[in-house]
Design a protein around this motif. Structure first.
Motif, PDB file in Angstrom:
ATOM      1  N   GLU A 119       0.796  -1.228   0.000  1.00  0.00           N
ATOM      2  CA  GLU A 119       0.000   0.000   0.000  1.00  0.00           C
ATOM      3  C   GLU A 119       0.830   1.280   0.000  1.00  0.00           C
ATOM      4  O   GLU A 119       0.396   2.286  -0.534  1.00  0.00           O
ATOM      5  CB  GLU A 119      -0.964   0.001   1.190  1.00  0.00           C
ATOM      6  N   THR A 120       2.024   1.246   0.609  1.00  0.00           N
ATOM      7  CA  THR A 120       2.796   2.486   0.732  1.00  0.00           C
ATOM      8  C   THR A 120       4.045   2.537  -0.129  1.00  0.00           C
ATOM      9  O   THR A 120       4.577   3.618  -0.356  1.00  0.00           O
ATOM     10  CB  THR A 120       3.223   2.735   2.194  1.00  0.00           C
ATOM     11  N   GLY A 121       4.544   1.382  -0.553  1.00  0.00           N
ATOM     12  CA  GLY A 121       5.808   1.380  -1.280  1.00  0.00           C
ATOM     13  C   GLY A 121       7.013   1.486  -0.361  1.00  0.00           C
ATOM     14  O   GLY A 121       8.095   1.892  -0.784  1.00  0.00           O
ATOM     15  N   ILE A 147      -1.206   7.956  -0.919  1.00  0.00           N
ATOM     16  CA  ILE A 147      -0.380   7.991   0.284  1.00  0.00           C
ATOM     17  C   ILE A 147      -0.262   9.437   0.777  1.00  0.00           C
ATOM     18  O   ILE A 147      -0.045  10.351  -0.020  1.00  0.00           O
ATOM     19  CB  ILE A 147       1.041   7.447  -0.007  1.00  0.00           C
ATOM     20  N   GLN A 148      -0.402   9.618   2.085  1.00  0.00           N
ATOM     21  CA  GLN A 148      -0.235  10.943   2.681  1.00  0.00           C
ATOM     22  C   GLN A 148       0.676  10.821   3.896  1.00  0.00           C
ATOM     23  O   GLN A 148       0.475   9.937   4.736  1.00  0.00           O
ATOM     24  CB  GLN A 148      -1.582  11.529   3.113  1.00  0.00           C
ATOM     25  N   GLU A 149       1.664  11.712   3.993  1.00  0.00           N
ATOM     26  CA  GLU A 149       2.495  11.813   5.191  1.00  0.00           C
ATOM     27  C   GLU A 149       1.819  12.805   6.119  1.00  0.00           C
ATOM     28  O   GLU A 149       1.567  13.944   5.741  1.00  0.00           O
ATOM     29  CB  GLU A 149       3.894  12.310   4.849  1.00  0.00           C
ATOM     30  N   CYS A 150       1.520  12.374   7.340  1.00  0.00           N
ATOM     31  CA  CYS A 150       0.769  13.222   8.263  1.00  0.00           C
ATOM     32  C   CYS A 150       1.491  13.372   9.598  1.00  0.00           C
ATOM     33  O   CYS A 150       2.036  12.402  10.137  1.00  0.00           O
ATOM     34  CB  CYS A 150      -0.615  12.622   8.530  1.00  0.00           C
ATOM     35  N   GLU A 151       1.434  14.581  10.130  1.00  0.00           N
ATOM     36  CA  GLU A 151       1.925  14.830  11.482  1.00  0.00           C
ATOM     37  C   GLU A 151       0.981  14.143  12.469  1.00  0.00           C
ATOM     38  O   GLU A 151      -0.238  14.109  12.255  1.00  0.00           O
ATOM     39  CB  GLU A 151       1.941  16.335  11.780  1.00  0.00           C
ATOM     40  N   LEU A 152       1.521  13.622  13.551  1.00  0.00           N
ATOM     41  CA  LEU A 152       0.713  12.977  14.575  1.00  0.00           C
ATOM     42  C   LEU A 152      -0.342  13.941  15.117  1.00  0.00           C
ATOM     43  O   LEU A 152      -1.506  13.559  15.289  1.00  0.00           O
ATOM     44  CB  LEU A 152       1.593  12.455  15.708  1.00  0.00           C
TER      45      LEU A 152
END
Length: 182
Positions: free
Chosen positions: A96-98, A144-149
């Motif tokens: 899913e993310t690579g 895919i999204q990079e997200c801050e906690l």
């Protein structure tokens, strides 16, 4: 509460790709028979992928049951009831993310809907991510999204993120890896 419940009959109603739907007949304390729905699920695994910068990789995908897009942690169904959940989590992470990781640590086990389903999801935290190649199933379309906690926590508490595995995993990750490390 000392009286026992006893399943006296289970009938398969429908078998789908992921679940089997049964009608269970259960003898209640006092002797009455009740008909209850039961959904059998072979299990799943999920992963909280943490980038070196602390951001969490999330997947945005369409969910038919809700008729909308959701933001979730990567997850998938076990190939078989006997497949180790950590192996499934590692596979789903890469598909899913690579990204892959040799650093998966158990976080939490979840039972998603105990009233009528036996689904169990084991959740892992993946660190030291290594870029590879996304390998989605032919019916899978994810962004895919990079997200801050902090962003994810905000979305959980405002009600935008409602997926139980994602809510539980992000809250458990925050408690175990962030709050307890301060």
């Amino acid at each position: 509460m000392g009286e026992a419940y006893k399943r006296v009959k289970r009938e398969l109603v429908h078998e789908g790709a992921i679940v089997k739907f049964y009608a269970d007949y259960v003898q209640l304390p006092g002797g009455k028979i009740a008909k209850w729905d039961f959904i059998e699920h072979k299990g799943a695994a999920a992963v909280v992928p943490v980038m070196e910068n602390g951001k969490i990789l999330m997947v945005r995908q369409y969910r038919n049951a809700l008729d909308r897009f959701t933001l979730e942690i990567p997850a998938g169904v076990l190939d078989s009831k006997d497949e180790p959940a950590v192996k499934c989590a590692a596979r789903e992470l890469e598909e899913e993310t690579g990204y892959c990781s040799n650093d998966l640590e158990f976080l939490i086990s979840l039972r998603t809907t105990v009233a009528f389903c036996n689904e169990k999801i084991d959740v892992y935290v993946a660190q030291n991510l290594i870029p590879t190649k996304q390998n989605l199933d032919e019916d899978e379309f994810v962004e895919i999204q990079e997200c801050e906690l902090e962003y994810l926590l905000e979305k959980i508490f405002e009600g935008s993120i409602q997926d139980s595995k994602t809510v539980s995993a992000i809250l458990a990750y925050n408690e175990k890896y962030i709050r307890n490390k301060k």
